[in-house]
Enzyme design. Structure first.
Site, PDB file in Angstrom:
ATOM      1  N   VAL A 116      -6.676  -4.091   0.247  1.00  0.00           N
ATOM      2  CA  VAL A 116      -7.665  -5.048  -0.258  1.00  0.00           C
ATOM      3  C   VAL A 116      -7.012  -6.257  -0.900  1.00  0.00           C
ATOM      4  O   VAL A 116      -5.889  -6.200  -1.397  1.00  0.00           O
ATOM      5  CB  VAL A 116      -8.599  -4.378  -1.293  1.00  0.00           C
ATOM      6  CG1 VAL A 116      -9.345  -3.219  -0.666  1.00  0.00           C
ATOM      7  CG2 VAL A 116      -7.825  -3.905  -2.534  1.00  0.00           C
ATOM      8  N   MET A 166      -1.083  -7.680   7.528  1.00  0.00           N
ATOM      9  CA  MET A 166      -1.822  -8.818   6.998  1.00  0.00           C
ATOM     10  C   MET A 166      -1.841  -8.808   5.477  1.00  0.00           C
ATOM     11  O   MET A 166      -1.772  -9.851   4.831  1.00  0.00           O
ATOM     12  CB  MET A 166      -3.242  -8.831   7.549  1.00  0.00           C
ATOM     13  CG  MET A 166      -3.326  -9.040   9.057  1.00  0.00           C
ATOM     14  SD  MET A 166      -2.435 -10.523   9.628  1.00  0.00           S
ATOM     15  CE  MET A 166      -3.317 -11.822   8.751  1.00  0.00           C
ATOM     16  N   LYS A 167      -1.935  -7.618   4.892  1.00  0.00           N
ATOM     17  CA  LYS A 167      -1.892  -7.514   3.429  1.00  0.00           C
ATOM     18  C   LYS A 167      -0.543  -7.970   2.889  1.00  0.00           C
ATOM     19  O   LYS A 167      -0.467  -8.729   1.907  1.00  0.00           O
ATOM     20  CB  LYS A 167      -2.177  -6.070   3.013  1.00  0.00           C
ATOM     21  CG  LYS A 167      -1.945  -5.760   1.544  1.00  0.00           C
ATOM     22  CD  LYS A 167      -2.830  -6.573   0.616  1.00  0.00           C
ATOM     23  CE  LYS A 167      -2.633  -6.106  -0.833  1.00  0.00           C
ATOM     24  NZ  LYS A 167      -3.378  -6.936  -1.795  1.00  0.00           N
ATOM     25  N   LEU A 168       0.532  -7.541   3.549  1.00  0.00           N
ATOM     26  CA  LEU A 168       1.862  -7.963   3.105  1.00  0.00           C
ATOM     27  C   LEU A 168       2.038  -9.471   3.261  1.00  0.00           C
ATOM     28  O   LEU A 168       2.609 -10.139   2.389  1.00  0.00           O
ATOM     29  CB  LEU A 168       2.939  -7.222   3.896  1.00  0.00           C
ATOM     30  CG  LEU A 168       3.069  -5.720   3.636  1.00  0.00           C
ATOM     31  CD1 LEU A 168       4.132  -5.116   4.542  1.00  0.00           C
ATOM     32  CD2 LEU A 168       3.386  -5.435   2.174  1.00  0.00           C
TER      33      LEU A 168
END
Length: 286
Positions: A116, A166-168
């Protein structure tokens, strides 16, 4: 019945929001006091992960890293209800997300990585962004559960682990943004510019609106019609560094950017648009 393992600021507020919506939630945390305090609002705390997940159809995780996720899931495994769904909100490595998805599928469970972009207040108010990818049937089935937790669920398609990547990537940008702001503050202090002047500037000038166009230009491969020549951007970078050095301050990221600019100028790109320095991520392996 739901279970939630990891009662940090994010996890505990997720639980508060779930209980407010009428869910029954069983909780566990390594520091037990962070779990037991939630019993006052209706959660049921357990001393170990295996007990906390018993009879739970969905088990949520919000932990520190890959090692913590693997360790806690191993402890929880004896108590998992057959066919239970594991939804992991931890920021992890891509490889870890892929491995766990496959491993738990082979063991008869569903594992979905759903990191998130949310702070504790977002978790409490069910706002913010949740990222998913992988098995589209699984995501479709869990969509109502995920949507109830956040303002928006972004589905990055069937590639397992893409949500983790994508979070990283997003977190990398946030780290770079904060380091850039730190350098801007250092330059401002060196030039005796008060903070309220900096706030005034960003009230009127929002560089964030240029991100999408800048990203497209950096990856587009055409830099021969510059809006800001690399050599001129490097000149300004020298002015930044000179001013901070004179003022006795330090810069975190600008010296590294200056070195990268010098590398591209030495290769003959000084008269091109300065965004050429980003093209190496796609074009230049040297």
């Amino acid at each position: 019945m739901k279970a939630f393992l990891g009662m940090g600021l994010l996890g505990s507020n997720f639980v508060k929001a779930m209980i407010k919506k009428g869910d029954q939630v069983q909780v566990w945390n390594r520091t037990s006091a962070k779990a037991t305090v939630l019993e006052a609002i209706g959660a049921k705390a357990f001393p170990d992960p295996a007990a906390a997940v018993q009879q739970a159809d969905i088990v949520h995780l919000a932990l520190k890293d890959d090692d913590a996720v693997n360790e806690v899931l191993a402890l929880a495994a004896p108590g998992l209800k057959p066919g239970a769904t594991i939804i992991d909100h931890t920021t992890t490595a891509v490889a870890g997300a892929i491995q766990r998805t496959q491993e738990w599928k082979e063991r008869g469970f569903t594992y979905l990585h759903a990191p998130v972009f949310m702070g504790p207040l977002n978790a409490l108010e069910s706002t913010g962004l949740m990222l998913v990818s992988g098995d589209q049937e699984v995501i479709g089935r869990l969509q109502p559960v995920l949507a109830a937790m956040t303002g928006k669920v972004i589905n990055f398609g069937p590639a397992t682990g893409r949500a983790a990547g994508m979070k990283l990537t997003g977190n990398l940008f946030l780290v770079g943004l904060t380091a850039g702001l730190a350098d801007a503050l250092s330059l401002s202090r060196s030039l005796d510019i008060p903070l309220d002047n900096l706030v005034t500037l960003f009230d009127s000038w929002n560089p964030g609106v240029a991100i999408q166009a800048r990203l497209q230009r950096m990856a587009g491969g055409s830099y021969d019609q510059p809006s800001w020549e690399l050599s001129m951007a490097r000149k300004d970078t020298r002015l930044f560094m000179d001013a901070v050095a004179t003022g006795g301050g330090r810069l975190a990221v600008i010296p590294a950017i200056a070195a990268e600019m010098d590398r591209w100028i030495s290769k003959g790109h000084g008269n091109e648009d300065w965004t050429v320095i980003g093209s190496g991520q796609y074009k230049d392996k040297g």
